[in-house]
Design a protein around this motif. Structure first.
Motif, short mmCIF file in Angstrom:
data_model
loop_
_atom_site.label_atom_id
_atom_site.label_comp_id
_atom_site.label_asym_id
_atom_site.label_seq_id
_atom_site.Cartn_x
_atom_site.Cartn_y
_atom_site.Cartn_z
N ARG A 145 -1.29 -5.82 2.62
CA ARG A 145 -2.62 -6.31 2.99
C ARG A 145 -2.59 -7.83 3.03
O ARG A 145 -2.13 -8.48 2.09
CB ARG A 145 -3.67 -5.83 2.00
CG ARG A 145 -3.91 -4.34 2.14
CD ARG A 145 -5.05 -3.87 1.27
NE ARG A 145 -5.15 -2.44 1.37
CZ ARG A 145 -6.17 -1.80 1.94
NH1 ARG A 145 -7.17 -2.50 2.42
NH2 ARG A 145 -6.19 -0.49 2.01
N ARG B 83 -1.30 -5.34 7.28
CA ARG B 83 -2.62 -4.74 7.49
C ARG B 83 -3.60 -5.89 7.28
O ARG B 83 -3.91 -6.27 6.15
CB ARG B 83 -2.89 -3.60 6.52
CG ARG B 83 -4.22 -2.91 6.78
CD ARG B 83 -4.53 -1.83 5.75
NE ARG B 83 -3.40 -0.99 5.44
CZ ARG B 83 -3.17 0.20 5.99
NH1 ARG B 83 -3.99 0.69 6.87
NH2 ARG B 83 -2.11 0.90 5.63
N ARG B 84 -4.06 -6.47 8.39
CA ARG B 84 -4.83 -7.71 8.37
C ARG B 84 -6.32 -7.47 8.19
O ARG B 84 -6.90 -6.57 8.77
CB ARG B 84 -4.60 -8.46 9.70
CG ARG B 84 -5.40 -9.73 9.85
CD ARG B 84 -5.11 -10.41 11.17
NE ARG B 84 -5.45 -9.59 12.32
CZ ARG B 84 -6.65 -9.57 12.91
NH1 ARG B 84 -7.64 -10.32 12.45
NH2 ARG B 84 -6.88 -8.79 13.96
N TRP B 85 -6.95 -8.33 7.35
CA TRP B 85 -8.39 -8.31 7.21
C TRP B 85 -9.01 -9.12 8.34
O TRP B 85 -8.68 -10.29 8.54
CB TRP B 85 -8.87 -8.87 5.88
CG TRP B 85 -10.35 -8.96 5.83
CD1 TRP B 85 -11.12 -10.09 5.91
CD2 TRP B 85 -11.26 -7.86 5.77
NE1 TRP B 85 -12.44 -9.76 5.89
CE2 TRP B 85 -12.57 -8.39 5.81
CE3 TRP B 85 -11.10 -6.49 5.70
CZ2 TRP B 85 -13.70 -7.59 5.77
CZ3 TRP B 85 -12.23 -5.69 5.66
CH2 TRP B 85 -13.50 -6.25 5.69
N ASP C 166 -4.80 -11.52 4.51
CA ASP C 166 -6.10 -12.03 4.89
C ASP C 166 -6.09 -12.41 6.37
O ASP C 166 -5.13 -12.13 7.09
CB ASP C 166 -6.52 -13.19 3.99
CG ASP C 166 -5.65 -14.43 4.12
OD1 ASP C 166 -4.88 -14.56 5.10
OD2 ASP C 166 -5.75 -15.31 3.24
N ASP D 79 0.85 -1.19 0.00
CA ASP D 79 0.00 0.00 0.00
C ASP D 79 0.89 1.24 0.00
O ASP D 79 2.08 1.14 0.30
CB ASP D 79 -0.90 0.00 1.24
CG ASP D 79 -2.12 -0.90 1.07
OD1 ASP D 79 -2.33 -1.44 -0.03
OD2 ASP D 79 -2.87 -1.05 2.06
N TRP E 13 -10.25 -3.76 8.16
CA TRP E 13 -8.79 -3.69 8.02
C TRP E 13 -8.16 -3.24 9.33
O TRP E 13 -8.46 -2.16 9.83
CB TRP E 13 -8.40 -2.76 6.88
CG TRP E 13 -8.76 -3.32 5.55
CD1 TRP E 13 -9.75 -2.89 4.72
CD2 TRP E 13 -8.15 -4.42 4.89
NE1 TRP E 13 -9.80 -3.68 3.60
CE2 TRP E 13 -8.82 -4.62 3.67
CE3 TRP E 13 -7.09 -5.28 5.22
CZ2 TRP E 13 -8.48 -5.63 2.78
CZ3 TRP E 13 -6.75 -6.28 4.33
CH2 TRP E 13 -7.43 -6.45 3.12
#
Length: 197
Positions: free
Chosen positions: A27, A49-51, A29, A21, A57
């Motif tokens: 990013r 940056r975890r979902w 999962d 990003d 996020w």
């Protein structure tokens, strides 16, 4: 006064090998697999940056995420072929804590900009807690607790930890007075007599 210096992932060395990003984060999962790459590439800690199915996020940047993330990532790597990221059953709630100017602060969950904020206690004196609530996605009178900020209230820290340990956001159907502890805002109070006052 609260000063946060923040953290910016230093991932420039990755170059074009992975999709970063603009702020340098990767990013991932729910199982920390980097999106847009083969499933074996994982990232945890400051760079990730975890979902989260519950919180959306979630940025890295706190050592708690770096402490718990590797076990989830390795568990997913060692899982049976075809297992999805949710099959490991782990979706740790975002959690940060600090001591600022002699006050103990702990934040569980991730507040939303449109969430209703309910204060418990008086910020001008003693400990207090802020609860962030949003309308539940299913029609009905209930709301979901998205975050808890406890300031100098260790019992509310323990209650928040337990509330966010489940697979879904805690439901809140009670309208309790702000003088009651945070745990009274949910139907799972371990001390119902105290919440009835």
């Amino acid at each position: 006064m609260l000063a946060a210096v923040g953290a910016r992932p230093d991932t420039a060395w990755i170059g074009p090998a992975l999709p970063c990003d603009p702020d340098g984060s990767l990013r991932v999962d729910a199982a920390f697999a980097v999106l847009g790459t083969p499933g074996q590439v994982r990232a945890v800690g400051d760079a990730a940056r975890r979902w989260s199915p519950r919180h959306g996020w979630v940025p890295g940047g706190h050592w708690d995420g770096a402490l718990r993330g590797p076990a989830i990532a390795v568990g997913a790597l060692l899982a049976a072929p075809g297992a999805g990221p949710g099959d490991q059953g782990a979706d740790p709630a975002p959690y940060v804590f600090s001591t600022q100017l002699g006050h103990d602060l702990a934040l569980f969950g991730q507040p939303g900009v449109d969430d209703e904020v309910v204060l418990r206690g008086d910020p001008a004196g003693g400990g207090w807690t802020a609860l962030w609530l949003r309308a539940a996605p299913v029609a009905g009178p209930g709301r979901e607790l998205t975050a808890v900020l406890a300031v100098d209230r260790p019992r509310d820290v323990g209650a928040a930890r337990r509330l966010f340990a489940g697979p879904a956001l805690p439901a809140s159907t009670r309208r309790t007075p702000p003088t009651r502890p945070a745990r009274c805002a949910t139907p799972w109070s371990s001390q119902p007599g105290q919440c009835a006052k």
